[in-house]
Design a protein around this motif. Structure first.
Motif, PDB file in Angstrom:
ATOM      1  N   UNK A 201     -39.220  21.676 -13.906  1.00 26.80           N
ATOM      2  CA  UNK A 201     -39.238  23.095 -13.561  1.00 26.80           C
ATOM      3  C   UNK A 201     -39.255  23.881 -14.866  1.00 26.80           C
ATOM      4  N   UNK A 202     -40.242  24.735 -15.028  1.00 33.01           N
ATOM      5  CA  UNK A 202     -40.363  25.554 -16.233  1.00 33.01           C
ATOM      6  C   UNK A 202     -39.912  26.972 -15.891  1.00 33.01           C
ATOM      7  N   UNK A 203     -38.756  27.350 -16.425  1.00 34.70           N
ATOM      8  CA  UNK A 203     -38.195  28.668 -16.167  1.00 34.70           C
ATOM      9  C   UNK A 203     -38.655  29.624 -17.261  1.00 34.70           C
ATOM     10  N   UNK A 204     -39.540  30.564 -16.920  1.00 38.37           N
ATOM     11  CA  UNK A 204     -40.094  31.523 -17.868  1.00 38.37           C
ATOM     12  C   UNK A 204     -39.275  32.807 -17.852  1.00 38.37           C
ATOM     13  N   UNK A 205     -39.503  33.631 -18.857  1.00 43.38           N
ATOM     14  CA  UNK A 205     -38.762  34.884 -18.989  1.00 43.38           C
ATOM     15  C   UNK A 205     -39.398  35.931 -18.077  1.00 43.38           C
ATOM     16  N   UNK A 206     -38.678  36.437 -17.071  1.00 42.75           N
ATOM     17  CA  UNK A 206     -39.268  37.426 -16.154  1.00 42.75           C
ATOM     18  C   UNK A 206     -39.685  38.692 -16.893  1.00 42.75           C
ATOM     19  N   UNK A 207     -40.844  39.205 -16.515  1.00 43.61           N
ATOM     20  CA  UNK A 207     -41.345  40.440 -17.113  1.00 43.61           C
ATOM     21  C   UNK A 207     -42.017  40.264 -18.452  1.00 43.61           C
ATOM     22  N   UNK A 208     -41.947  39.061 -19.038  1.00 45.62           N
ATOM     23  CA  UNK A 208     -42.545  38.826 -20.350  1.00 45.62           C
ATOM     24  C   UNK A 208     -43.534  37.669 -20.347  1.00 45.62           C
ATOM     25  N   UNK A 209     -43.303  36.685 -19.502  1.00 51.45           N
ATOM     26  CA  UNK A 209     -44.142  35.488 -19.497  1.00 51.45           C
ATOM     27  C   UNK A 209     -44.606  35.198 -18.077  1.00 51.45           C
ATOM     28  N   UNK A 210     -45.784  34.572 -17.968  1.00 54.02           N
ATOM     29  CA  UNK A 210     -46.351  34.240 -16.669  1.00 54.02           C
ATOM     30  C   UNK A 210     -46.837  32.797 -16.670  1.00 54.02           C
ATOM     31  N   UNK A 211     -46.994  32.256 -15.473  1.00 51.00           N
ATOM     32  CA  UNK A 211     -47.530  30.908 -15.336  1.00 51.00           C
ATOM     33  C   UNK A 211     -48.961  30.857 -15.861  1.00 51.00           C
ATOM     34  N   UNK A 212     -49.707  31.932 -15.648  1.00 46.17           N
ATOM     35  CA  UNK A 212     -51.086  31.977 -16.117  1.00 46.17           C
ATOM     36  C   UNK A 212     -51.162  31.896 -17.642  1.00 46.17           C
ATOM     37  N   UNK A 213     -50.204  32.497 -18.328  1.00 47.22           N
ATOM     38  CA  UNK A 213     -50.183  32.418 -19.789  1.00 47.22           C
ATOM     39  C   UNK A 213     -49.954  30.985 -20.258  1.00 47.22           C
ATOM     40  N   UNK A 214     -49.095  30.265 -19.572  1.00 48.88           N
ATOM     41  CA  UNK A 214     -48.858  28.868 -19.940  1.00 48.88           C
ATOM     42  C   UNK A 214     -50.118  28.041 -19.696  1.00 48.88           C
ATOM     43  N   UNK A 215     -50.776  28.273 -18.552  1.00 50.57           N
ATOM     44  CA  UNK A 215     -52.003  27.527 -18.254  1.00 50.57           C
ATOM     45  C   UNK A 215     -53.086  27.822 -19.276  1.00 50.57           C
ATOM     46  N   UNK A 216     -53.156  29.072 -19.738  1.00 51.06           N
ATOM     47  CA  UNK A 216     -54.171  29.433 -20.727  1.00 51.06           C
ATOM     48  C   UNK A 216     -53.863  28.838 -22.093  1.00 51.06           C
ATOM     49  N   UNK A 217     -52.603  28.550 -22.359  1.00 49.35           N
ATOM     50  CA  UNK A 217     -52.190  28.012 -23.660  1.00 49.35           C
ATOM     51  C   UNK A 217     -51.946  26.513 -23.581  1.00 49.35           C
ATOM     52  N   UNK A 218     -52.700  25.825 -22.731  1.00 49.32           N
ATOM     53  CA  UNK A 218     -52.438  24.409 -22.502  1.00 49.32           C
ATOM     54  C   UNK A 218     -52.610  23.598 -23.782  1.00 49.32           C
ATOM     55  N   UNK A 219     -53.523  23.992 -24.662  1.00 52.08           N
ATOM     56  CA  UNK A 219     -53.688  23.268 -25.925  1.00 52.08           C
ATOM     57  C   UNK A 219     -52.441  23.393 -26.791  1.00 52.08           C
ATOM     58  N   UNK A 220     -51.879  24.596 -26.852  1.00 54.38           N
ATOM     59  CA  UNK A 220     -50.639  24.802 -27.598  1.00 54.38           C
ATOM     60  C   UNK A 220     -49.493  24.017 -26.987  1.00 54.38           C
ATOM     61  N   UNK A 221     -49.412  24.012 -25.667  1.00 51.50           N
ATOM     62  CA  UNK A 221     -48.337  23.291 -24.994  1.00 51.50           C
ATOM     63  C   UNK A 221     -48.455  21.792 -25.241  1.00 51.50           C
ATOM     64  N   UNK A 222     -49.663  21.272 -25.191  1.00 52.40           N
ATOM     65  CA  UNK A 222     -49.869  19.842 -25.473  1.00 52.40           C
ATOM     66  C   UNK A 222     -49.367  19.505 -26.869  1.00 52.40           C
ATOM     67  N   UNK A 223     -49.684  20.377 -27.830  1.00 53.43           N
ATOM     68  CA  UNK A 223     -49.217  20.132 -29.186  1.00 53.43           C
ATOM     69  C   UNK A 223     -47.707  20.226 -29.299  1.00 53.43           C
ATOM     70  N   UNK A 224     -47.113  21.210 -28.619  1.00 53.63           N
ATOM     71  CA  UNK A 224     -45.669  21.358 -28.676  1.00 53.63           C
ATOM     72  C   UNK A 224     -44.935  20.184 -28.063  1.00 53.63           C
ATOM     73  N   UNK A 225     -45.504  19.587 -27.017  1.00 55.52           N
ATOM     74  CA  UNK A 225     -44.894  18.424 -26.374  1.00 55.52           C
ATOM     75  C   UNK A 225     -45.302  17.114 -27.037  1.00 55.52           C
ATOM     76  N   UNK A 226     -46.199  17.201 -28.017  1.00 59.98           N
ATOM     77  CA  UNK A 226     -46.666  16.036 -28.781  1.00 59.98           C
ATOM     78  C   UNK A 226     -47.271  14.975 -27.865  1.00 59.98           C
ATOM     79  N   UNK A 227     -48.171  15.419 -26.979  1.00 56.12           N
ATOM     80  CA  UNK A 227     -48.808  14.475 -26.066  1.00 56.12           C
ATOM     81  C   UNK A 227     -49.811  13.614 -26.815  1.00 56.12           C
ATOM     82  N   UNK A 228     -49.933  12.373 -26.382  1.00 53.44           N
ATOM     83  CA  UNK A 228     -50.867  11.427 -26.976  1.00 53.44           C
ATOM     84  C   UNK A 228     -52.263  11.628 -26.375  1.00 53.44           C
TER      85      UNK A 228
END
Length: 676
Positions: A201-228
């Protein structure tokens, strides 16, 4: 739009696949001994307290002071842990450890240090430290390359290690949710072990972050999680929790790393939901589906993908599944802007195939006439909407490489008329049994034509289905309205994303079943490809009636061209082309198409591209100024006096007439007319 999820047990099995397991960073002995060091420090502190009590004979006062100080420190430490430690389980264990330490030190200060007290501390301290030791393991002896994990069909995989689930919680907190990071304040929690990896469960900051923003930043998220490489990430809106909460799935053991063959038309179409099963989701939990029928409706859609993305195979799969369905009888028509090269399978087997711009226009017009007669039947039978039956099957019109027949540059005569007909089908066909599926490599609105109807056609198609495949552009928002980057999709044929589904349905990446060459050769001949019923066939017109003859003529022409090329008679080919060009140039008009008796007559169209340009239409002011110049008033002051216009109006009109080459400067400050 709708996707449908099915139990993973419905997925076909496949041979075992070997994929690399992620190598987890391990630590040495320092983190392992931290809990023991903390317990040792407590014993030393208790001993120091007892020495102070013996030295001062103030046992009670010191015991009270130690207890008060210990609990104040415990409260401060608990608050700090709540702010800095994002993992809920680890945070609770740390708070428990702090209060345990304060309680033990307070009791020992009053009763004295004993072996029983030290043993109790060791037992309780070990209990609350277990989670810490799980997170900070002694390094394993990994080989130089990552360990290999055998992955069999979904449902037979061994589960990932539960303790490793918290690794991604730590990585999110450090690389993505910490201060100064892109999703500062967000928390990854509630780790669940699934067959293909881990879900959170990914708890985002209400009023500042959206699920769509995370989906759009999937490359950044992959790097942050260090996916292979080869691992996948799925970001979805949480179905149960309030916004902005997401479900984030880390696929460490992808079940779709190896393609699964198409199960055939019987299993490819779901009769209960009226949809085509496209293939398993990236986490192996369910199957993505292309909606074809719902209550009283038939749906189309749009597919966009670059070369090698699997676009044409998806079309073959959808067409064969619909054509073979006995629960939802469907007729398939196929048009191709690349002269039939995209899918020879459908050119050969579809009820109606069109491979030229004129043929595509004829097919569109025939589909519109089927819509009309179906609408008449609905009115007379007082029927609302459309439900397919054997006597009255649905009609699926497919147009691949749609950007070509809709291009005004490539198809100047018929692009606009074709676009108008396609828009009518997409907008009105749902309730009268005719649907439209369009596909293109183009990533812009040009795929839908260049006129103002382009966006209308796009939105009507996406009301049914929208499928994004891999492409070389990162922007899918122009067409699909979603912040997804198809440029980052893995290079797996058939890997796609169904966008903007209805509430409750998954909008997640998946991999389509593979229609192999063997399957493409085996199945079409075993499918009964339906034709229009007599009433609809008569209404469709002459071109539908002679569609097989036209296909034979096209094959004969192709065979003749091949024979001439084999014989090396290049001169004959060039002479034939020149004679055709000469014959076309000798006529001042051209018949666009022979519509036949079932179609309304179409006027012979002037060959406007060879006609002299028409004279521009002058405004009242321009005509008045031009008349004044022709009457001898060649200077601006004279023109002002002759026309009654202001000086600024006259100068503007003179500039416009000069741009239109109606006048030119005879000499400085004087003009002359150049057109009669």
């Amino acid at each position: 739009m709708t996707t449908t999820t099915y139990p993973s047990g419905e997925l076909p099995t496949d041979a075992p696949t070997v994929v690399p397991a992620p190598r987890m960073p391990e630590v040495g002995l320092r983190a392992q001994v931290t809990p023991w060091a903390a317990m040792g420090a407590l014993v030393v502190a208790a001993g120091a307290v007892r020495l102070a009590q013996h030295a001062t004979d103030a046992d009670a006062q010191i015991a009270y002071g130690v207890a008060a100080t210990a609990f104040v420190v415990a409260v401060v430490a608990a608050v700090a842990a709540g702010r800095r430690v994002h993992d809920r389980r680890l945070r609770h264990r740390l708070v428990a450890a702090v209060y345990l330490a304060a309680s033990w030190l307070s009791v020992v200060s009053a009763t004295g240090v004993s072996l029983d007290a030290v043993a109790a501390l060791a037992i309780l301290g070990t209990g609350v430290s277990l989670l810490w030791w799980r997170r900070h393991r002694i390094g394993h002896d990994f080989p130089a390359t990552a360990a290999a994990v055998t992955v069999t069909a979904v449902g037979e995989q061994s589960l990932p290690v539960a303790d490793d689930a918290d690794l991604y919680v730590q990585r999110w907190a450090t690389h993505l949710g910490a201060r100064g990071r892109q999703f500062v304040g967000s928390v990854l929690a509630d780790a669940q072990v699934i067959t293909a990896g881990y879900r959170y469960t990914l708890e985002l900051v209400p009023g500042e972050q959206t699920v769509e923003q995370v989906a759009a930043a999937v490359t950044t998220v992959r790097g942050g999680l260090r996916l292979m490489p080869g691992q996948d990430l799925i970001v979805e809106t949480h179905p149960d929790l309030p916004a902005p909460t997401a479900l984030l799935t880390v696929v460490t053991r992808p079940p779709i790393s190896r393609s699964q063959p198409w199960p055939g038309p019987q299993d490819g179409f779901d009769p209960r939901h009226g949809c085509v099963r496209l293939g398993p989701f990236a986490d192996g939990e369910g199957v993505a589906c292309w909606r074809v029928y719902t209550a009283d409706s038939i749906w189309g859609g749009y597919i966009q993908g670059a070369q090698g993305s699997g676009k044409s195979r998806f079309i073959d799969q959808i067409a064969m599944s619909c054509a073979a369905s006995t629960s939802h009888p469907t007729i398939v028509w196929y048009g191709d802007g690349q002269r039939g090269d995209s899918s020879p399978l459908l050119v050969a087997h579809a009820d109606y195939a069109a491979t030229t711009f004129e043929g595509i226009y004829n097919m569109v017009q025939a589909a519109i006439r089927v819509m009309k007669i179906n609408g008449v039947e609905n009115r007379l039978n007082k029927q609302n909407g459309f439900t397919p039956t054997d006597a009255r099957p649905g009609l699926l019109v497919i147009l691949d490489e749609c950007h070509k027949p809709l291009s005004a540059a490539e198809n100047p005569l018929l692009a606009t008329a074709t676009q108008l007909g396609l828009t009518a089908i997409a907008r009105e066909g749902r309730k009268v049994g005719v649907s439209l599926l369009m596909a293109s490599q183009s990533v812009t609105l040009d795929a839908f034509g260049s006129s103002g109807l382009a966006d209308t056609l796009r939105s009507c198609l996406l009301a049914g289905n929208g499928l994004i495949l891999r492409s070389k552009t990162a922007n899918a928002k122009t067409v699909f309205g979603v912040d997804i980057s198809p440029k980052t999709f893995p290079k797996l044929p058939g890997y796609g994303y169904l966008c903007d589904p209805d509430p409750g349905a998954r909008s997640a990446p998946f991999r389509g079943y593979h229609v192999t060459d063997e399957l493409a050769e085996y199945w079409p001949g075993r499918i009964t490809w339906r034709s229009l019923p007599d009433r609809q066939a008569n209404m469709a017109g002459t071109h539908y009636a002679r569609r097989h003859q036209a296909a034979s003529e096209q094959r004969f022409a192709d065979e003749m061209l091949l024979a001439m090329a084999d014989a090396g008679t290049v001169e004959d080919i060039e002479a034939l082309e020149r004679s055709m060009d000469t014959a076309a140039a000798s006529n001042t008009t051209v018949d666009v198409i022979d519509l036949g008796g079932a179609h309304p007559p179409v006027r012979r169209i002037e060959k406007f591209w060879q006609q002299p340009p028409a004279a521009p239409v002058l405004s009242t002011g321009q005509a008045k100024v031009l008349d004044a110049i022709r009457a001898g008033h060649t200077g601006p002051k004279d023109i002002v006096a002759a026309t009654g216009y202001s000086a600024s109006q006259v100068y503007n009109l003179l500039e416009q007439l000069t741009d239109q080459q109606q006048i030119s400067k005879a000499r400085y400050g004087h003009y002359q007319a150049t057109a009669a």
